[in-house]
Design a protein around this motif. Structure first.
Motif: not given
Length: 247
Positions: A72-79
């Motif tokens: 989730l952390r990675h996704l929030l940083h990417q999108e």
């Protein structure tokens, strides 16, 4: 038999056992899980961007969010899209999420009154395309296969990583979800390790007893404290259900 062996030797025939050989050759297209050993077991080398995933637990709060937080952390940083939490059994603790790199300003909390409202909210969120991920806790007794199929279809159409948390008893039932994981609560929360089994994965067989090294540790809470909070939540749910029937 010779004809079958000849057919299986063709390059255009894919077999599940070929998954391990393909890791490291095909570019990673999934959301990194934060656990390299788990990435190697998934066909996209990470969580799917556009599929339904089921996390089965023996008891709520046994570490299921620790499995998903790095992704989730990675996704929030990417999108720039939101992450929806639908009917969580506990109130998410914003300071803890923030300390883990989760942007709490982009978390959408939905508190429905019943299963139908929760399912409706989940489907509408998936259809809107406004969220990159959706986490949902649905009523297991009312959850139907056709409902899961609709969720899977909408997640695929609108590119949403969708996760439904279910009871471990659901492992005995079939599911259209592309991925199913069972967290072993009796062997979880032991130091810095988590143990789970992959019941179903796209492009591969089931895998038992996968050990994952956790990257962060929540404050230890007594088991009776967690059980007390869980019982309080269930009492509140029963009261809300009674009030709805009276109304």
């Amino acid at each position: 038999m010779l004809g079958l062996q000849s057919l299986l030797s063709k390059d255009f025939i894919w077999r599940a056992r070929d998954l391990a050989a393909s890791v490291g050759i095909e570019p990673a297209s999934g959301i990194p899980t934060g656990f390299p050993s788990l990435d190697r077991l998934l066909c996209d080398q990470g969580w799917p961007h556009d599929a339904l995933l089921e996390v089965l637990v023996d008891i709520q709060g046994c570490g299921e969010l620790r499995l998903l937080v790095p992704g989730l952390r990675h996704l929030l940083h990417q999108e720039t899209r939101w992450v929806a939490w639908i009917n969580p059994p506990f109130v998410p603790y914003a300071p803890a999420l923030h300390s883990l790199g989760i942007d709490v300003n982009r978390i959408l909390l939905v508190h429905p009154n019943n299963h139908q409202e929760a399912l409706w909210a989940l489907e509408k969120i998936l259809e809107s395309g406004s969220c990159s991920a959706a986490l949902a806790w649905l009523n297991e007794r009312e959850l139907q296969d056709k409902q899961l199929r609709r969720v899977q279809s909408r997640a695929k159409e609108n590119r949403v990583w969708s996760t439904i948390f279910r009871s471990s008893r659901a492992a005995r039932e079939s599911s259209p979800a592309e991925f199913r994981f069972h967290i072993h609560s009796s062997r979880s929360n032991t130091g810095d390790m988590m143990v789970l089994s992959i019941l179903k994965r796209k492009g591969g067989w089931a895998v038992n007893d996968v050990s994952l090294k956790l990257q962060w540790h929540p404050n230890a809470l007594p088991t009776d404290y967690i059980a007390g909070k869980w019982n309080l939540w269930r009492q509140m749910e029963r009261t809300r259900e009674t009030n709805r029937r009276i109304a």
